[in-house]
Enzyme design. Structure first.
Site, PDB file in Angstrom:
ATOM      1  NE  ARG A 117      35.139  -9.391  21.831  1.00 18.44           N
ATOM      2  CZ  ARG A 117      35.768 -10.257  22.222  1.00 18.44           C
ATOM      3  NH1 ARG A 117      36.739 -10.420  21.769  1.00 18.44           N
ATOM      4  NH2 ARG A 117      35.740 -11.382  23.295  1.00 18.44           N
ATOM      5  CE  LYS A 139      16.497  -0.260  10.972  1.00 15.45           C
ATOM      6  NZ  LYS A 139      15.057  -0.810  11.215  1.00 15.45           N
ATOM      7  CD  GLU A 181      10.206  -1.257   1.013  1.00 18.61           C
ATOM      8  OE1 GLU A 181      10.240  -0.367   1.648  1.00 18.61           O
ATOM      9  OE2 GLU A 181      10.447  -2.002   1.307  1.00 18.61           O
ATOM     10  CE  LYS A 223      17.476   3.616   5.120  1.00 13.52           C
ATOM     11  NZ  LYS A 223      16.817   1.939   5.244  1.00 13.52           N
ATOM     12  CD  GLU A 233      14.108   2.901  13.383  1.00 11.27           C
ATOM     13  OE1 GLU A 233      13.320   1.725  14.438  1.00 11.27           O
ATOM     14  OE2 GLU A 233      14.444   1.815  13.032  1.00 11.27           O
ATOM     15  NE  ARG A 237      17.392   3.477   9.470  1.00  6.82           N
ATOM     16  CZ  ARG A 237      18.564   3.050  10.415  1.00  6.82           C
ATOM     17  NH1 ARG A 237      19.466   3.750   9.906  1.00  6.82           N
ATOM     18  NH2 ARG A 237      18.961   2.077   9.416  1.00  6.82           N
ATOM     19  CG  ASN A 241       8.053   1.097  10.498  1.00  6.95           C
ATOM     20  OD1 ASN A 241       8.508   0.736   9.682  1.00  6.95           O
ATOM     21  ND2 ASN A 241       7.025   1.100  11.961  1.00  6.95           N
ATOM     22  CG  HIS A 244       7.340  -0.756   5.999  1.00 10.56           C
ATOM     23  ND1 HIS A 244       7.327   0.051   5.186  1.00 10.56           N
ATOM     24  CD2 HIS A 244       8.259  -1.684   6.003  1.00 10.56           C
ATOM     25  CE1 HIS A 244       8.003   0.050   4.271  1.00 10.56           C
ATOM     26  NE2 HIS A 244       8.789  -1.617   4.466  1.00 10.56           N
ATOM     27  CG  HIS A 248       6.443  -5.624   9.143  1.00  9.89           C
ATOM     28  ND1 HIS A 248       6.921  -3.579   9.676  1.00  9.89           N
ATOM     29  CD2 HIS A 248       7.048  -5.425   8.471  1.00  9.89           C
ATOM     30  CE1 HIS A 248       8.196  -3.671   9.588  1.00  9.89           C
ATOM     31  NE2 HIS A 248       8.501  -4.555   8.661  1.00  9.89           N
ATOM     32  CG  HIS A 261       9.801  -6.374   3.089  1.00  9.31           C
ATOM     33  ND1 HIS A 261       8.453  -5.922   3.961  1.00  9.31           N
ATOM     34  CD2 HIS A 261       9.864  -4.893   2.296  1.00  9.31           C
ATOM     35  CE1 HIS A 261       9.160  -5.061   4.477  1.00  9.31           C
ATOM     36  NE2 HIS A 261       9.698  -4.208   3.951  1.00  9.31           N
TER      37      HIS A 261
HETATM   38  N1  NAD Z   1      18.984  -3.660   7.112  1.00 12.52           N
HETATM   39  C1  NAD Z   1      17.560  -2.892   6.958  1.00 12.52           C
HETATM   40  O1  NAD Z   1      17.571  -1.460   6.861  1.00 12.52           O
HETATM   41  C2  NAD Z   1      16.340  -3.656   6.421  1.00 12.52           C
HETATM   42  C3  NAD Z   1      15.552  -2.417   5.771  1.00 12.52           C
HETATM   43  C4  NAD Z   1      14.515  -3.162   4.674  1.00 12.52           C
HETATM   44  C5  NAD Z   1      14.790  -4.899   4.670  1.00 12.52           C
HETATM   45  N2  NAD Z   1      15.368  -4.958   4.762  1.00 12.52           N
HETATM   46  C6  NAD Z   1      15.581  -6.806   4.849  1.00 12.52           C
HETATM   47  O2  NAD Z   1      16.068  -7.023   3.421  1.00 12.52           O
HETATM   48  C7  NAD Z   1      15.220  -8.141   2.800  1.00 12.52           C
HETATM   49  C8  NAD Z   1      14.820  -7.484   2.016  1.00 12.52           C
HETATM   50  O3  NAD Z   1      15.560  -7.873   0.895  1.00 12.52           O
HETATM   51  P1  NAD Z   1      15.114  -7.496  -0.784  1.00 12.52           P
HETATM   52  O4  NAD Z   1      13.919  -7.762  -0.990  1.00 12.52           O
HETATM   53  O5  NAD Z   1      16.735  -7.614  -1.315  1.00 12.52           O
HETATM   54  O6  NAD Z   1      15.120  -9.683  -0.988  1.00 12.52           O
HETATM   55  P2  NAD Z   1      16.683 -10.838  -0.943  1.00 12.52           P
HETATM   56  O7  NAD Z   1      17.997 -10.680  -0.859  1.00 12.52           O
HETATM   57  O8  NAD Z   1      15.466 -12.377  -0.851  1.00 12.52           O
HETATM   58  O9  NAD Z   1      16.123 -10.626  -2.636  1.00 12.52           O
HETATM   59  C9  NAD Z   1      14.737 -11.283  -3.666  1.00 12.52           C
HETATM   60  C10 NAD Z   1      14.824 -12.860  -3.868  1.00 12.52           C
HETATM   61  O10 NAD Z   1      16.032 -12.064  -5.236  1.00 12.52           O
HETATM   62  C11 NAD Z   1      16.875 -13.071  -5.593  1.00 12.52           C
HETATM   63  N3  NAD Z   1      18.170 -12.070  -6.086  1.00 12.52           N
HETATM   64  C12 NAD Z   1      18.557 -10.881  -5.290  1.00 12.52           C
HETATM   65  N4  NAD Z   1      19.691 -10.207  -6.341  1.00 12.52           N
HETATM   66  C13 NAD Z   1      19.426 -10.581  -7.989  1.00 12.52           C
HETATM   67  C14 NAD Z   1      19.244 -10.040  -9.509  1.00 12.52           C
HETATM   68  N5  NAD Z   1      20.317  -8.933  -9.483  1.00 12.52           N
HETATM   69  N6  NAD Z   1      18.557 -10.815 -10.164  1.00 12.52           N
HETATM   70  C15 NAD Z   1      17.754 -11.820  -9.900  1.00 12.52           C
HETATM   71  N7  NAD Z   1      17.363 -12.591  -8.650  1.00 12.52           N
HETATM   72  C16 NAD Z   1      18.172 -11.803  -7.624  1.00 12.52           C
HETATM   73  C17 NAD Z   1      17.182 -13.371  -4.269  1.00 12.52           C
HETATM   74  O11 NAD Z   1      17.832 -15.040  -4.849  1.00 12.52           O
HETATM   75  C18 NAD Z   1      16.104 -13.698  -4.135  1.00 12.52           C
HETATM   76  O12 NAD Z   1      15.528 -14.963  -4.060  1.00 12.52           O
HETATM   77  C19 NAD Z   1      14.452  -8.504   4.474  1.00 12.52           C
HETATM   78  O13 NAD Z   1      14.382  -9.916   5.092  1.00 12.52           O
HETATM   79  C20 NAD Z   1      14.128  -7.443   4.737  1.00 12.52           C
HETATM   80  O14 NAD Z   1      13.821  -7.887   6.158  1.00 12.52           O
HETATM   81  C21 NAD Z   1      16.259  -4.719   5.736  1.00 12.52           C
HETATM   82 ZN    ZN Z   2      10.409  -2.461   3.613  1.00 16.95          ZN
END
Ligand code: NAD
Ligand code: ZN
Length: 360
Positions: A117, A139, A181, A223, A233, A237, A241, A244, A248, A261
């Protein structure tokens, strides 16, 4: 180093951005916790684990690895981690350290919110995207099949530590993905930040992190501000988007395989600039500045083969649609967006066809 204070319903926390951020963990009250578990990815930990442990002076940690990639944001991975935690004796007073990009942050944050929990977690984001976006605001989520982020919670970390040095090992592609971004944040923020990117964007690369140092905290500030005004949101917030909605739909149409992404967000920013111009909300000159900045980040994978009719269908299924109506975030000028659900279907389709013409 810059420190941002975030207010949240549960508690307030800090986001520390800049060289040396990991060292701040030395002043964090670890002894409050019965045990500390790091959740990360194998190759990433191999490259950075030693530096992180040396900087943070964390000891007696246990480390769990998750396979890199979006597929790890699953209920299965969640279950596996929970049983590993249990086996290793994690209890309600354990701390999770989430060392990785958005995948580790979203999965680990969700795990922290539901394991017994709720246990505390700390975010140590290692991608540009996670440093400027996903680690802030609380999130968390996992995917259900192809339904992205279907199951999740609001659960912030106790602390977010963004060390820019760690970004030097990112692939060019993942590095650039995060920069789309950053461009989004600059459009939301205003001419000062936008101009800074226009001046410096060509020098940004994983081989040379220095030019990124002044940019990262600026993007984090955008942010942080939005989240501080509207954690859940309800209203404000939604501006995050920007780019996006189309993004998406483009990701879904290609089954999350063709684009990282940020690249889909790149196309989304181009499309929304066109849409803004077609609605007469965005002046041509401002639209061109936005589009030029996006293009300067490099070529984007093709969208030539995507059917506009399918994109329109996917747009209407967007999770953020309210009562079936899409909440469009349309730039009116750099630093100002309008949220509207009043965009004719023909304009949406025309904007998509506009960007399709740019595509190889
Ligand atoms: N929670 C939120 O508010 C929010 C907002 C935007 C996106 N997201 C989520 O975030 C995710 C995308 O995040 P991301 O782009 O960081 O993806 P990710 O975590 O998959 O990282 C991208 C790639 O980089 C590699 N990597 C990470 N750090 C590294 C480093 N320092 N050196 C070398 N390689 C490295 C990872 O292994 C992966 O292959 C999606 O799932 C998306 O839905 C969440
Ligand atoms: Zn994004």
């Amino acid at each position: 180093m810059e420190v941002f204070n975030i207010r949240s319903k549960q508690f307030n926390y800090q986001v520390v951005v800049g060289e040396g951020a990991w060292r701040t963990l030395r002043n964090f009250p670890h002894d409050r916790y019965s045990s500390i578990f790091v959740i990360t990815e194998g190759p990433l930990w191999k490259r950075w684990g030693k530096s992180f442990l040396a900087d943070s002076k964390l000891n007696n940690t246990k480390t769990f690895f998750v396979p890199p990639g979006e597929r790890s944001k699953s209920l299965r991975a969640l279950g596996l981690l929970a049983s590993q935690l249990l086996k290793q004796g994690a209890d309600r007073r354990s701390l999770l350290v989430l060392f990785g990009g958005g995948v580790i942050g979203d999965l680990g944050g969700f795990l922290a919110s539901v394991y017994m929990r709720g246990v505390d977690c700390i975010h140590v984001p290692t991608t540009i995207l996670s440093q400027v976006d996903s680690s802030i605001g609380g999130k968390t989520a996992v995917n259900l099949g192809e339904m992205k982020n279907l199951i999740g919670t609001f659960y912030p970390g106790r602390l977010v530590l963004s060390e820019p040095r760690v970004l030097s090992s990112l692939s060019q592609r993942n590095f650039r993905s995060g920069l789309y971004e950053v461009v989004k944040h600059a459009i939301l923020d205003g001419p000062g930040f936008f101009k800074q990117l226009e001046t410096g964007i060509d020098s940004l690369s994983p081989d040379n992190i220095d030019p990124l140092l002044p940019i990262l905290p600026r993007a984090v500030r955008v942010k942080a501000r939005v989240v501080n005004r509207d954690e859940r949101e309800a209203n404000l917030r939604v501006v995050l988007n920007l780019g996006h909605t189309f993004g998406h739909a483009i990701e879904e149409a290609t089954h999350y395989r063709r684009f990282v992404h940020g690249e889909a967000v790149g196309w989304g920013l181009l499309a929304i600039s066109r849409l803004g111009q077609r609605l007469g909300l965005l002046a041509l000159a401002e639209g061109e500045r936005i589009e030029n900045l996006v293009w300067r980040l490099g070529p984007l994978p093709s969208i030539r083969d995507l059917s506009p009719a399918r994109i329109l269908r996917l747009l209407h299924q967007d999770k953020k649609a309210v009562g079936g109506r899409i909440q469009w975030v349309v730039p009116e000028r750099i630093g100002h967006v309008r949220v509207t659900d009043d965009v004719p279907r023909e304009v949406v389709e025309a904007a998509f066809r506009d960007i399709q013409r740019f595509s190889a």
